[in-house]
Scaffold this motif. Structure first.
Motif, mmCIF file in Angstrom:
data_model
loop_
_atom_site.group_PDB
_atom_site.id
_atom_site.type_symbol
_atom_site.label_atom_id
_atom_site.label_comp_id
_atom_site.label_asym_id
_atom_site.label_seq_id
_atom_site.Cartn_x
_atom_site.Cartn_y
_atom_site.Cartn_z
ATOM 1 N N ARG A 195 -0.255 -6.034 -1.130
ATOM 2 C CA ARG A 195 -1.295 -6.365 -0.155
ATOM 3 C C ARG A 195 -0.641 -6.438 1.212
ATOM 4 N NH1 ARG A 195 -5.455 -11.587 -0.450
ATOM 5 N NH2 ARG A 195 -6.543 -11.174 1.525
ATOM 6 N N VAL A 196 -1.346 -5.952 2.234
ATOM 7 C CA VAL A 196 -0.753 -5.879 3.565
ATOM 8 C C VAL A 196 -1.656 -6.526 4.607
ATOM 9 C CG1 VAL A 196 0.397 -3.723 2.955
ATOM 10 C CG2 VAL A 196 -1.774 -3.645 4.191
ATOM 11 N N LYS A 197 -1.026 -6.832 5.729
ATOM 12 C CA LYS A 197 -1.744 -7.353 6.893
ATOM 13 C C LYS A 197 -1.044 -6.848 8.146
ATOM 14 C CE LYS A 197 -3.054 -11.716 9.191
ATOM 15 N NZ LYS A 197 -4.432 -11.276 9.503
ATOM 16 N N GLY A 198 -1.833 -6.468 9.152
ATOM 17 C CA GLY A 198 -1.254 -6.078 10.431
ATOM 18 C C GLY A 198 -0.535 -4.741 10.390
ATOM 19 N N LYS A 199 0.627 -4.699 11.057
ATOM 20 C CA LYS A 199 1.368 -3.442 11.241
ATOM 21 C C LYS A 199 2.785 -3.554 10.679
ATOM 22 C CE LYS A 199 -2.038 -1.761 13.771
ATOM 23 N NZ LYS A 199 -1.879 -1.578 15.219
ATOM 24 N N ASN A 200 3.381 -2.374 10.436
ATOM 25 C CA ASN A 200 4.764 -2.343 9.998
ATOM 26 C C ASN A 200 5.713 -2.388 11.194
ATOM 27 O OD1 ASN A 200 4.823 0.247 11.100
ATOM 28 N ND2 ASN A 200 4.563 1.267 9.126
ATOM 29 N N GLU A 201 7.010 -2.236 10.944
ATOM 30 C CA GLU A 201 8.008 -2.395 12.005
ATOM 31 C C GLU A 201 7.876 -1.341 13.092
ATOM 32 O OE1 GLU A 201 12.751 -3.582 12.236
ATOM 33 O OE2 GLU A 201 11.881 -2.772 10.381
ATOM 34 N N LYS A 202 7.274 -0.191 12.752
ATOM 35 C CA LYS A 202 7.078 0.870 13.733
ATOM 36 C C LYS A 202 5.801 0.697 14.543
ATOM 37 C CE LYS A 202 9.618 4.334 11.043
ATOM 38 N NZ LYS A 202 9.525 5.656 10.362
ATOM 39 N N GLY A 203 5.035 -0.348 14.208
ATOM 40 C CA GLY A 203 3.790 -0.580 14.913
ATOM 41 C C GLY A 203 2.624 0.199 14.354
ATOM 42 N N ASP A 204 2.790 0.774 13.154
ATOM 43 C CA ASP A 204 1.734 1.546 12.511
ATOM 44 C C ASP A 204 1.138 0.752 11.349
ATOM 45 O OD1 ASP A 204 2.337 3.741 14.163
ATOM 46 O OD2 ASP A 204 3.930 4.391 12.789
ATOM 47 N N LEU A 205 -0.020 1.212 10.872
ATOM 48 C CA LEU A 205 -0.574 0.634 9.654
ATOM 49 C C LEU A 205 0.376 0.920 8.491
ATOM 50 C CD1 LEU A 205 -4.362 1.606 9.930
ATOM 51 C CD2 LEU A 205 -3.352 -0.641 10.322
ATOM 52 N N TRP A 206 0.417 0.001 7.547
ATOM 53 C CA TRP A 206 1.248 0.193 6.368
ATOM 54 C C TRP A 206 0.703 1.381 5.570
ATOM 55 C CZ3 TRP A 206 5.454 -3.020 6.042
ATOM 56 C CH2 TRP A 206 5.410 -4.196 6.803
ATOM 57 N N SER A 207 1.597 2.235 5.067
ATOM 58 C CA SER A 207 1.198 3.420 4.317
ATOM 59 C C SER A 207 1.889 3.437 2.958
ATOM 60 C CB SER A 207 1.557 4.698 5.087
ATOM 61 O OG SER A 207 0.860 4.734 6.323
ATOM 62 N N ILE A 208 1.131 3.825 1.926
ATOM 63 C CA ILE A 208 1.620 3.792 0.547
ATOM 64 C C ILE A 208 1.482 5.174 -0.077
ATOM 65 C CG2 ILE A 208 1.430 2.641 -1.693
ATOM 66 C CD1 ILE A 208 2.133 0.798 0.727
ATOM 67 N N GLY A 209 2.544 5.654 -0.705
ATOM 68 C CA GLY A 209 2.520 6.956 -1.352
ATOM 69 C C GLY A 209 2.037 6.875 -2.788
ATOM 70 N N ILE A 210 1.301 7.903 -3.219
ATOM 71 C CA ILE A 210 0.816 8.005 -4.601
ATOM 72 C C ILE A 210 1.645 9.080 -5.308
ATOM 73 C CG2 ILE A 210 -1.175 8.402 -6.087
ATOM 74 C CD1 ILE A 210 -1.385 5.976 -4.183
ATOM 75 N N ASP A 211 2.282 8.706 -6.421
ATOM 76 C CA ASP A 211 3.166 9.618 -7.134
ATOM 77 C C ASP A 211 2.408 10.774 -7.772
ATOM 78 O OD1 ASP A 211 5.359 8.132 -6.477
ATOM 79 O OD2 ASP A 211 5.503 7.099 -8.405
ATOM 80 N N ASP A 212 3.087 11.902 -7.871
ATOM 81 C CA ASP A 212 2.560 13.073 -8.562
ATOM 82 C C ASP A 212 2.794 12.898 -10.065
ATOM 83 O OD1 ASP A 212 1.913 15.537 -9.586
ATOM 84 O OD2 ASP A 212 3.124 16.686 -8.172
ATOM 85 N N PRO A 213 1.730 12.866 -10.873
ATOM 86 C CA PRO A 213 1.906 12.677 -12.321
ATOM 87 C C PRO A 213 2.695 13.802 -12.985
ATOM 88 C CG PRO A 213 -0.379 12.345 -11.683
ATOM 89 C CD PRO A 213 0.322 12.940 -10.498
ATOM 90 N N LYS A 214 2.785 14.965 -12.345
ATOM 91 C CA LYS A 214 3.496 16.088 -12.945
ATOM 92 C C LYS A 214 5.006 15.942 -12.824
ATOM 93 C CE LYS A 214 1.206 19.045 -10.430
ATOM 94 N NZ LYS A 214 0.740 20.324 -9.828
#
Length: 345
Positions: free
Chosen positions: A208-227
């Motif tokens: 769970r996130v709030k605010g911005k990351n260290e770069k000043g951007d929204l937190w971003s989460i990667g979704i793994d490729d099931p393959k």
């Protein structure tokens, strides 16, 4: 007034003007100073947690977080013999003392009803029977499964904000499909109460996130490729940005077993009593709280894609991203419209 006095006055006026101009120009400059970001980590619930946050006071909350998670497990962990949930499972009723038992009961009932029983914490006896619990067992026979189903169903308990009672003997609870997400919310709320405005709280891959990351951007989460093969570096099929939200993502593409040539996932259908391998092989749920994201992920792995779409149409606060197999066995993607603007890959 002599010349010396006049010169002094003019000098003071000049200094005042210069100071005014300097303060004005300084106020117009973009503020480049960044608050320090702090990283803490540890072990909990058989996995790890990682928390990143900014704090002008440079406080380290590691000890407090450890204490919170330890107390949390004493309420809701089925792996601790002295936990509140284990005591309930071993008795006919239980009066709980911790602040954690009632909220998870209340949310479980809400999602149990909204998912038409696909999410059901009373599935614990089936989890044990299939060897997914603390004890490992052999493949159960059909008569054993039918016997267990008689005491599976969230409508077989009653509760209020102090006490939970079994309506049928042998009913047992397992909150593993919702408690981990809830523990993230508990830690998140503690950090927020300390005045933390920018943070990411992650435990066991949920966060769970709030605010911005260290770069000043929204937190971003990667979704793994099931393959991607196990042991290989994972590639990403999507990156999702979060705006003060929680996310839970996982799947059955690596969590399955084969028995007599048939593939079984680790998601158990409470209605049939059997593990299933639905068309959804990876589900990502974005929700206001991690407790909701965690529980709904489990529900949709049980319902399958088409039923999940029907339910999502009634749950506007949820966002979803699914990877599923079509009739030809090829991988396809689906996401709800309200998630489209969050996807940046």
């Amino acid at each position: 007034m002599n010349n010396r006095t006049k010169n002094s006055i003019y000098s003071l006026i000049l200094i005042a003007i210069v100071a005014t101009v300097w303060f004005y120009r300084d106020s117009q400059k973009p503020k480049t100073e960044k608050l320090p970001y702090i990283f803490i980590s540890g072990e909990a619930q058989g996995t790890t947690f990682n928390i990143t946050y900014s704090d002008s006071e440079n406080r380290n909350f590691k000890n407090q977080v450890d204490s919170i998670l330890k107390t949390f497990d004493l309420s809701l962990s089925t792996y601790l013999k002295n936990s509140e949930i284990v005591k309930f499972n071993q008795s006919d009723s239980f009066t709980f003392n911790s602040p954690y038992f009632y909220p998870v009961l209340e949310k479980s009932q809400e999602i149990y009803e909204a998912s038409e029983g696909a999410f059901d914490p009373t599935v614990f006896p089936l989890i044990e029977a299939w060897g997914f619990g603390p004890e490992k067992v052999d493949f159960p026979d059909s008569s054993r499964i039918e016997e267990i189903k008689e005491y599976v169903g969230f409508d077989k308990i009653n509760f209020n904000n102090q006490r939970v009672v079994k309506e049928k003997e042998n009913v047992s609870l397992d909150f593993n499909a919702i408690a981990q997400g809830y523990s993230i919310d508990v830690v998140f709320d503690y950090m927020k109460a300390q005045g933390i405005e920018n943070m990411m709280v992650e435990l066991g891959g949920e966060l769970r996130v709030k605010g911005k990351n260290e770069k000043g951007d929204l937190w971003s989460i990667g979704i793994d490729d099931p393959k991607a093969q196990a042991g290989q570096q994972s590639s990403r099929v999507a990156i999702i940005k979060l705006d003060d939200e929680a996310i839970s993502t996982s799947g059955n593409y690596r969590k399955f077993f084969l028995y007599e040539g048939k593939k079984y996932g680790h998601s158990i259908n409470p209605k049939t009593g059997y593990p299933i391998q639905r068309d959804i092989i990876s589900a990502t749920i974005v929700a206001p709280t991690c407790m909701e994201a965690d529980a709904w992920f489990t529900a949709f792995m049980v319902t399958g894609l088409e039923k999940a779409k029907e339910i999502l149409a009634t749950q506007s606060h949820l966002k979803a991203f699914f990877i599923y197999e079509d009739e030809k066995g090829e991988l396809q993607q689906f996401n709800t419209e309200n998630l489209s603007e969050n996807i940046i890959l």
